[in-house]
Design a protein around this motif. Structure first.
Motif, short mmCIF file in Angstrom:
data_model
loop_
_atom_site.label_atom_id
_atom_site.label_comp_id
_atom_site.label_asym_id
_atom_site.label_seq_id
_atom_site.Cartn_x
_atom_site.Cartn_y
_atom_site.Cartn_z
N ASN A 44 25.86 20.58 117.10
CA ASN A 44 24.53 20.37 117.55
C ASN A 44 23.69 18.93 117.76
O ASN A 44 23.55 19.07 116.44
CB ASN A 44 23.78 21.62 117.51
N PRO A 45 23.59 18.11 118.68
CA PRO A 45 22.91 16.96 118.38
C PRO A 45 21.49 17.21 117.66
O PRO A 45 21.02 16.41 116.83
CB PRO A 45 22.64 16.46 119.73
N SER A 46 20.70 18.20 117.95
CA SER A 46 19.45 18.30 117.63
C SER A 46 19.41 18.65 116.23
O SER A 46 18.45 18.44 115.49
CB SER A 46 18.75 19.58 118.11
N ASN A 47 20.47 19.60 115.71
CA ASN A 47 20.61 19.93 114.41
C ASN A 47 21.15 18.62 113.44
O ASN A 47 20.46 18.80 112.29
CB ASN A 47 21.58 21.15 114.21
N GLN A 48 21.97 18.37 114.09
CA GLN A 48 22.21 16.98 113.41
C GLN A 48 21.01 15.85 113.20
O GLN A 48 21.16 15.26 112.09
CB GLN A 48 23.43 16.11 114.18
N GLU A 49 20.51 15.69 114.16
CA GLU A 49 18.99 14.74 113.87
C GLU A 49 18.35 15.40 112.80
O GLU A 49 17.77 14.62 111.96
CB GLU A 49 18.41 14.79 115.24
N LYS A 50 18.21 16.84 112.67
CA LYS A 50 17.18 17.30 111.77
C LYS A 50 17.95 17.00 110.21
O LYS A 50 17.37 16.70 109.36
CB LYS A 50 17.06 18.71 111.87
N ILE A 51 19.22 17.25 110.10
CA ILE A 51 19.91 16.82 109.00
C ILE A 51 19.77 15.51 108.44
O ILE A 51 19.62 14.99 107.60
CB ILE A 51 21.49 17.19 108.99
N THR A 52 19.93 14.36 109.80
CA THR A 52 19.82 12.90 109.32
C THR A 52 18.50 12.80 108.74
O THR A 52 18.33 11.89 107.96
CB THR A 52 20.06 12.45 110.68
N LEU A 53 17.34 13.24 109.37
CA LEU A 53 15.83 12.90 109.04
C LEU A 53 15.84 13.42 107.40
O LEU A 53 15.16 13.08 106.58
CB LEU A 53 15.13 13.66 109.57
N GLU A 54 16.57 14.74 107.16
CA GLU A 54 16.28 15.17 105.76
C GLU A 54 17.30 14.45 104.80
O GLU A 54 16.58 14.26 103.76
CB GLU A 54 16.94 16.61 105.89
N LEU A 55 18.17 13.97 105.29
CA LEU A 55 19.14 12.89 104.33
C LEU A 55 18.40 11.75 104.09
O LEU A 55 18.55 11.24 102.82
CB LEU A 55 20.63 12.66 105.06
N ASP A 56 17.57 11.43 105.03
CA ASP A 56 17.07 10.02 104.97
C ASP A 56 15.87 9.99 104.10
O ASP A 56 15.58 9.05 103.09
CB ASP A 56 16.48 9.49 106.47
N GLY A 57 15.08 10.91 104.22
CA GLY A 57 13.81 11.31 103.10
C GLY A 57 14.64 11.40 101.87
O GLY A 57 13.89 11.15 100.91
N TRP A 58 15.59 12.32 101.81
CA TRP A 58 16.19 12.70 100.36
C TRP A 58 16.78 11.40 99.80
O TRP A 58 16.44 11.05 98.66
CB TRP A 58 17.30 13.60 100.59
N LYS A 59 17.26 10.31 100.76
CA LYS A 59 17.91 8.99 100.11
C LYS A 59 16.61 8.08 99.42
O LYS A 59 16.88 7.78 98.60
CB LYS A 59 18.12 8.32 101.31
N SER A 60 15.48 8.14 100.34
CA SER A 60 14.44 7.24 99.80
C SER A 60 13.95 7.87 98.54
O SER A 60 13.44 7.18 97.48
CB SER A 60 13.45 7.14 100.73
N GLN A 61 13.82 9.20 98.51
CA GLN A 61 13.17 9.99 97.34
C GLN A 61 14.12 9.80 96.12
O GLN A 61 13.57 9.42 94.99
CB GLN A 61 13.00 11.51 97.62
N MET A 62 15.42 9.73 96.36
CA MET A 62 16.40 9.71 95.26
C MET A 62 16.20 8.23 94.78
O MET A 62 16.35 7.94 93.50
CB MET A 62 17.59 9.87 95.57
N LEU A 63 16.02 7.20 95.54
CA LEU A 63 15.96 5.58 95.09
C LEU A 63 14.68 5.46 94.16
O LEU A 63 14.74 4.74 93.27
CB LEU A 63 16.05 4.66 96.34
N ASP A 64 13.45 6.09 94.46
CA ASP A 64 12.37 6.06 93.99
C ASP A 64 12.48 6.76 92.72
O ASP A 64 11.89 6.13 91.49
CB ASP A 64 11.35 6.62 94.96
N GLU A 65 12.97 8.05 92.58
CA GLU A 65 12.96 8.70 91.37
C GLU A 65 13.96 8.22 90.40
O GLU A 65 13.92 8.30 89.10
CB GLU A 65 13.45 10.00 91.71
N PHE A 66 15.11 7.69 90.90
CA PHE A 66 15.89 6.87 89.93
C PHE A 66 15.63 5.53 89.31
O PHE A 66 16.16 5.34 88.10
CB PHE A 66 17.38 6.72 91.03
N LYS A 67 14.61 4.88 89.82
CA LYS A 67 14.01 3.70 89.17
C LYS A 67 15.13 2.71 88.95
O LYS A 67 15.68 2.26 87.97
CB LYS A 67 13.42 3.95 87.75
N LEU A 68 15.53 2.43 89.99
CA LEU A 68 16.86 1.43 90.30
C LEU A 68 16.51 0.06 89.53
O LEU A 68 17.50 -0.27 88.83
CB LEU A 68 17.23 1.34 91.84
N ASP A 69 15.51 -0.31 89.67
CA ASP A 69 15.19 -1.59 89.15
C ASP A 69 15.23 -1.68 87.45
O ASP A 69 15.84 -2.42 86.89
CB ASP A 69 13.77 -2.27 89.30
#
Length: 417
Positions: free
Chosen positions: A271-296
């Motif tokens: 379902n496109p709407s469900n995929q959009e929700k999953i994508t938004l959740e993954l995008d937020g999780w992605k940014s959060q993981m990069l910040d918490e990982f302290k990549l630099d």
């Protein structure tokens, strides 16, 4: 004693010989041979004195007397300097001659071959180790880590999570991972249901639910009779067996219930709407993981470890012989065998040299002029006499001898006349 001093001494002796010979012949009269010798010595003395005057007049006033057109070099120092500068700068070392001479030399190949041949020496090995160590230590690790973090974030931010999700689902469906995940969920549920504490809890929950159920009339009587017949343990076992039977049926791929569940899951995921929700959740999780990982910080630690390992590596005894020399030799051979590349390098180097010559060629004349101006007239004359005075003094010798011979010839002609 310098060569110029020897020549001057010889010239002086020749002049003295002519003078003594001329004076000596004055006391002898009558003999033909005496007249011949007297004429020769006389002409030799005149020629020697004339040449002495001419040679001396180049550098100074003869006998200190300021005779016109003498001391030519001191008086014309500026003209001589300009002529010398012009000759060397514009003729001997002209821009064209230097450029043409350099064009005949394969500079790049000679430089590369020469550098490769010198790598085997101990000094070159130490130099390569020091140069490598210096280069490694000069790496700006903090800046590289920051650049690495920025590039990784740009790459991650540039990922189309919606497209990736669709491709991932396609692979899951194609490879049957959805079926495996469903079977894993069934196995997990079965393991939980099989536990006695779970069975007893389900029985207690069901018994409490029956007691709280108010159906009224005969239905209530039947429920009470059913609840009185089954205790918590029996009721839990009954529910447990019912659920296990259901799980066992769902394991069969041909089971309609399984197919219905899998279809429902697929419909929800597609379902496109469900995929959009999953994508938004993954995008937020992605940014959060990069910040918490302290990549630099992680990248900086990685670069520091690599730097330490590189420093240890370049100090190995076989570093230059095993790694540097073969690498440089191979590169030199490849460059020298690539005619097109070698021509481009030669052309580029000659162009740079030509530009440098064009910009600095005037400094040749300035350098010559500067060195000439460092000497006063006396010192400059001494230097010139030391370099060319020897040849000039031989003019005096030749003048005396030639004058002597000419004098004899003229005496002979006079007698014949």
């Amino acid at each position: 004693m310098t060569m110029a001093s020897n020549s001057r001494y010889t010239a002086t002796v020749s002049l003295v010989v002519m003078a003594v010979g001329f004076v000596g012949t004055l006391f002898f009269e009558g003999s033909t041979w005496v007249r011949f010798l007297q004429s020769g010595f006389e002409a030799g003395l005149v020629g020697g004195l004339a040449d002495w005057f001419a040679v001396t007049a180049l550098f100074r006033h003869p006998l200190g007397i300021p005779i016109p057109h003498t001391a030519l070099l001191p008086k014309n120092r500026e003209k001589v300097s300009r002529a010398l500068v012009s000759t060397i700068q514009d003729d001997l070392l002209s821009k064209k001659s230097i450029t043409e001479k350099l064009a005949q030399v394969p500079i790049v190949e000679k430089l590369l071959r020469g550098a490769a041949e010198q790598l085997g020496s101990e000094s070159a090995k130490m130099g390569m180790v020091s140069l490598s160590e210096y280069a490694i230590r000069q790496l700006p690790l903090d800046k590289l880590a920051a650049i690495g973090e920025r590039e990784i974030r740009n790459i991650v931010d540039g990922v189309d999570l919606r497209e990736m999700l669709q491709k991932a689902l396609q692979q899951v469906y194609t490879r049957g991972y959805d079926e495996l995940a469903f079977d894993f969920a069934l196995d997990t549920a079965e393991n939980l249901i099989m536990k006695p504490e779970i069975r007893d809890r389900m029985g207690a929950m069901a018994s409490q639910a029956l007691q709280n159920l108010n159906a009224g009339g005969m239905m209530q009587f039947a429920l009470n009779a059913f609840a009185g017949f089954f205790n918590d343990e029996k009721l839990g076992s009954l529910i447990q067996q019912f659920m296990l039977n259901g799980i066992e049926g769902l394991r069969l791929h041909s089971n309609p219930n399984r197919r219905a569940v899998m279809k429902a899951i697929h419909n929800w995921l597609d379902n496109p709407s469900n995929q959009e929700k999953i994508t938004l959740e993954l995008d937020g999780w992605k940014s959060q993981m990069l910040d918490e990982f302290k990549l630099d910080e992680k990248l900086l630690e990685l670069l520091q470890r690599l730097q330490a390992q590189a420093l240890e590596w370049v100090h190995r005894e076989d570093y230059v012989e095993v790694y540097v020399i073969p690498l440089v030799t191979r590169l030199v051979d490849e460059v020298c065998s690539n005619v097109e590349l070698l021509d481009r390098l030669e052309s580029g180097l000659r162009e740079q040299i030509a530009r440098w010559i064009e910009a600095n060629h005037h400094k040749i004349g300035a350098l010559i002029r500067e060195n000439i101006d460092r000497f006063d007239d006396k010192t400059l004359i001494v230097l010139m006499e030391d370099k060319i005075g020897g040849d000039l003094q031989w003019i005096r010798v030749n003048g005396a001898i030639c004058g002597f011979l000419i004098g004899i010839i003229l005496a002979g002609i006079k007698m014949l006349a």
